[in-house]
Design an enzyme around this catalytic site. Sequence first.
Site, PDB file in Angstrom:
ATOM      1  N   LYS A   2       0.866  -1.178   0.000  1.00  0.00           N
ATOM      2  CA  LYS A   2       0.000   0.000   0.000  1.00  0.00           C
ATOM      3  C   LYS A   2       0.899   1.223   0.000  1.00  0.00           C
ATOM      4  O   LYS A   2       2.002   1.186   0.533  1.00  0.00           O
ATOM      5  CB  LYS A   2      -0.889   0.021   1.257  1.00  0.00           C
ATOM      6  CG  LYS A   2      -2.092   0.925   1.130  1.00  0.00           C
ATOM      7  CD  LYS A   2      -3.243   0.241   0.421  1.00  0.00           C
ATOM      8  CE  LYS A   2      -4.361   1.211   0.100  1.00  0.00           C
ATOM      9  NZ  LYS A   2      -5.568   0.518  -0.395  1.00  0.00           N
ATOM     10  N   ASP A  14      -6.947   4.476  -4.744  1.00  0.00           N
ATOM     11  CA  ASP A  14      -7.599   4.381  -3.428  1.00  0.00           C
ATOM     12  C   ASP A  14      -8.170   5.779  -3.176  1.00  0.00           C
ATOM     13  O   ASP A  14      -8.371   6.540  -4.145  1.00  0.00           O
ATOM     14  CB  ASP A  14      -6.582   3.974  -2.339  1.00  0.00           C
ATOM     15  CG  ASP A  14      -7.244   3.596  -1.016  1.00  0.00           C
ATOM     16  OD1 ASP A  14      -7.799   2.490  -0.908  1.00  0.00           O
ATOM     17  OD2 ASP A  14      -7.232   4.425  -0.081  1.00  0.00           O
TER      18      ASP A  14
HETATM   19  P1  NDP Z   1     -12.652   8.123  -3.156  1.00  0.00           P
HETATM   20  O1  NDP Z   1     -11.570   9.098  -2.936  1.00  0.00           O
HETATM   21  O2  NDP Z   1     -13.171   7.921  -4.525  1.00  0.00           O
HETATM   22  O3  NDP Z   1     -13.904   8.484  -2.227  1.00  0.00           O
HETATM   23  C1  NDP Z   1     -13.765   8.552  -0.852  1.00  0.00           C
HETATM   24  C2  NDP Z   1     -15.079   9.006  -0.255  1.00  0.00           C
HETATM   25  O4  NDP Z   1     -15.004   8.884   1.160  1.00  0.00           O
HETATM   26  C3  NDP Z   1     -15.389  10.449  -0.533  1.00  0.00           C
HETATM   27  O5  NDP Z   1     -16.764  10.644  -0.565  1.00  0.00           O
HETATM   28  C4  NDP Z   1     -14.764  11.142   0.675  1.00  0.00           C
HETATM   29  O6  NDP Z   1     -15.320  12.406   0.972  1.00  0.00           O
HETATM   30  C5  NDP Z   1     -15.082  10.164   1.774  1.00  0.00           C
HETATM   31  N1  NDP Z   1     -14.084  10.297   2.828  1.00  0.00           N
HETATM   32  C6  NDP Z   1     -12.737  10.205   2.709  1.00  0.00           C
HETATM   33  N2  NDP Z   1     -12.145  10.420   3.884  1.00  0.00           N
HETATM   34  C7  NDP Z   1     -13.136  10.653   4.752  1.00  0.00           C
HETATM   35  C8  NDP Z   1     -13.156  10.940   6.141  1.00  0.00           C
HETATM   36  N3  NDP Z   1     -12.033  11.036   6.842  1.00  0.00           N
HETATM   37  N4  NDP Z   1     -14.373  11.103   6.730  1.00  0.00           N
HETATM   38  C9  NDP Z   1     -15.518  11.019   6.012  1.00  0.00           C
HETATM   39  N5  NDP Z   1     -15.556  10.759   4.697  1.00  0.00           N
HETATM   40  C10 NDP Z   1     -14.381  10.573   4.086  1.00  0.00           C
HETATM   41  O7  NDP Z   1     -12.129   6.741  -2.533  1.00  0.00           O
HETATM   42  P2  NDP Z   1     -12.659   5.262  -2.793  1.00  0.00           P
HETATM   43  O8  NDP Z   1     -14.121   5.289  -3.008  1.00  0.00           O
HETATM   44  O9  NDP Z   1     -11.784   4.631  -3.779  1.00  0.00           O
HETATM   45  O10 NDP Z   1     -12.337   4.564  -1.378  1.00  0.00           O
HETATM   46  C11 NDP Z   1     -13.281   4.506  -0.307  1.00  0.00           C
HETATM   47  C12 NDP Z   1     -12.883   3.398   0.655  1.00  0.00           C
HETATM   48  O11 NDP Z   1     -12.872   2.142  -0.045  1.00  0.00           O
HETATM   49  C13 NDP Z   1     -11.519   3.525   1.295  1.00  0.00           C
HETATM   50  O12 NDP Z   1     -11.558   2.977   2.589  1.00  0.00           O
HETATM   51  C14 NDP Z   1     -10.645   2.638   0.404  1.00  0.00           C
HETATM   52  O13 NDP Z   1      -9.476   2.192   1.077  1.00  0.00           O
HETATM   53  C15 NDP Z   1     -11.613   1.507   0.136  1.00  0.00           C
HETATM   54  N6  NDP Z   1     -11.309   0.677  -1.021  1.00  0.00           N
HETATM   55  C16 NDP Z   1     -11.222   1.221  -2.267  1.00  0.00           C
HETATM   56  C17 NDP Z   1     -10.982   0.411  -3.364  1.00  0.00           C
HETATM   57  C18 NDP Z   1     -10.972   0.942  -4.751  1.00  0.00           C
HETATM   58  O14 NDP Z   1     -10.946   0.112  -5.690  1.00  0.00           O
HETATM   59  N7  NDP Z   1     -11.038   2.241  -4.982  1.00  0.00           N
HETATM   60  C19 NDP Z   1     -10.727  -1.038  -3.193  1.00  0.00           C
HETATM   61  C20 NDP Z   1     -10.940  -1.522  -1.856  1.00  0.00           C
HETATM   62  C21 NDP Z   1     -11.189  -0.677  -0.822  1.00  0.00           C
HETATM   63  P3  NDP Z   1     -14.457  13.747   0.717  1.00  0.00           P
HETATM   64  O15 NDP Z   1     -14.636  14.055  -0.723  1.00  0.00           O
HETATM   65  O16 NDP Z   1     -15.058  14.740   1.628  1.00  0.00           O
HETATM   66  O17 NDP Z   1     -13.028  13.422   1.086  1.00  0.00           O
END
Ligand code: NDP
Length: 451
Positions: free
Chosen positions: A130, A170
Amino acid sequence: MDQMTKKYVDGFMADLTAKNPGEKEFHQAVKEVLESVAPYMMEHPYLIDQKILERIVEPERTIIFRVPWLDDEGNIQINRGYRVQMNSAIGPYKGGIRFHPSVNLSIMKFLAFEQTFKNSLTTLPMGAGKGGSDFNPKGKSDNEVMRFCQSFITELYRHIGANTDVPAGDIGVGGREVGYMFGQYKRLRDEFTGVFTGKGQTFGGSPMRPEATGYGTCYFAAAMLATKGDSYEGKTVAISGSGNVAQFAAQKATQLGGKVVTLSDSNGYIYDPDGIDADKLAYVMYLKNVLRGRIREYVQQYPSAQYFEGQRPWGVKCDIAMPCATQNELNEDEAKTLLANGCICVAEGANMPTTPEAIAAFQEAKILYSPGKASNAGGVATSGLEMTQNSMRLRWTPEEVDQQLKRIMTDIHEACVKYGTEEDGYVNYVKGANVAGFIKVAEAMMAQGLV
Ligand code: NDP
């Protein structure tokens, strides 16, 4: 857990926290796995003698580096870059890159550690890693993001490669960032290889990779529901986040007959009692992916919805909850509220979004609960399929990839049931995922000697 096993767990955790002070997310992730696998270790004492867990918690390599870049005003900016190469027992290091101001060594290590078991569960040959940076892409111009990505890769390129370490996206890293990083890698190495996954569809990206994590989480939840003779049909679904995972979880949940009523970002959540249907979701995708706006803007477009500043969506009455934003975003009080409101299924799209106390509440109530390392593994699994297509220099159809994704999620579900079913028939998906993921990695490590 018997006294001897508890003593082993407590002793192990005491050593780990002393050796890795302040890394609270890493401690949390290790403790959860340790509690699941300790009884297995007790039954296989040679694994204890071989210090297999002590080896697994120590990254094979950790790279921390300076990332200097110039902003649009010509000011010098300095960020910190990371890549934790956790475990290569079953394949090249594999795991995403996160750009978020909260990124630190603890978060990188917890994510890399989780990745070890998740990648093992996918049935594909992928080790675990990671990476990321405390860089905040929010509010930055495309040019600033490009300059940052180029500087990040100018250091990282010497540590990654199609057969060594294959990063992906991510939080904060989507198609735009992967494209810039891949471009700089190609320029520095003078080679076009599958060194990144999540690439654009015109240069080696797999069909369905953007959809895979969210879709896979729904396929896993559907498999859990099926064990109760149930499905998404007619269910109310609460989703957190509004990024990649949340968007495609919402799409698939709707396609499967559910009504998605919430989405969120770090500022608050929206509640749409009529459901976020395909048209409304298309607007959310445009808002978040093209305009890079905030979720609160949804209520200007759809005034029958409400926006709740500074709150998370877990107070909304729902049958299925899908945390898809970030770690520790669902606590014990919120778990109790979900249970009181009749929630029957929690499927994690994010990594470690539920606190240990909240997990305990779900398991005590014996509802369906899946940890991210099982239910969100469809993302990295489809990355594995992208690596295969890149190596073979061909491209499968979306239908072919979706078919494989469904099969993999079903296989992961079966592995969880096999290793997680308790005496009373309740499936402890945490235990199932941890034990199934662990056994394969431990066996591969044992076979390869002390390396
Ligand atoms: P994105 O950056 O596309 O979206 C993240 C979302 O989560 C946004 O809406 C963001 O809001 C919100 N967010 C981020 N940090 C926080 C926080 N501290 N508190 C509240 N909301 C928050 O990321 P992904 O959708 O790719 O990832 C989301 C989750 O899924 C993570 O945990 C990631 O590790 C996991 N994941 C992702 C994969 C992938 O293929 N992308 C695979 C497996 C797991 P804001 O815009 O306000 O930051």
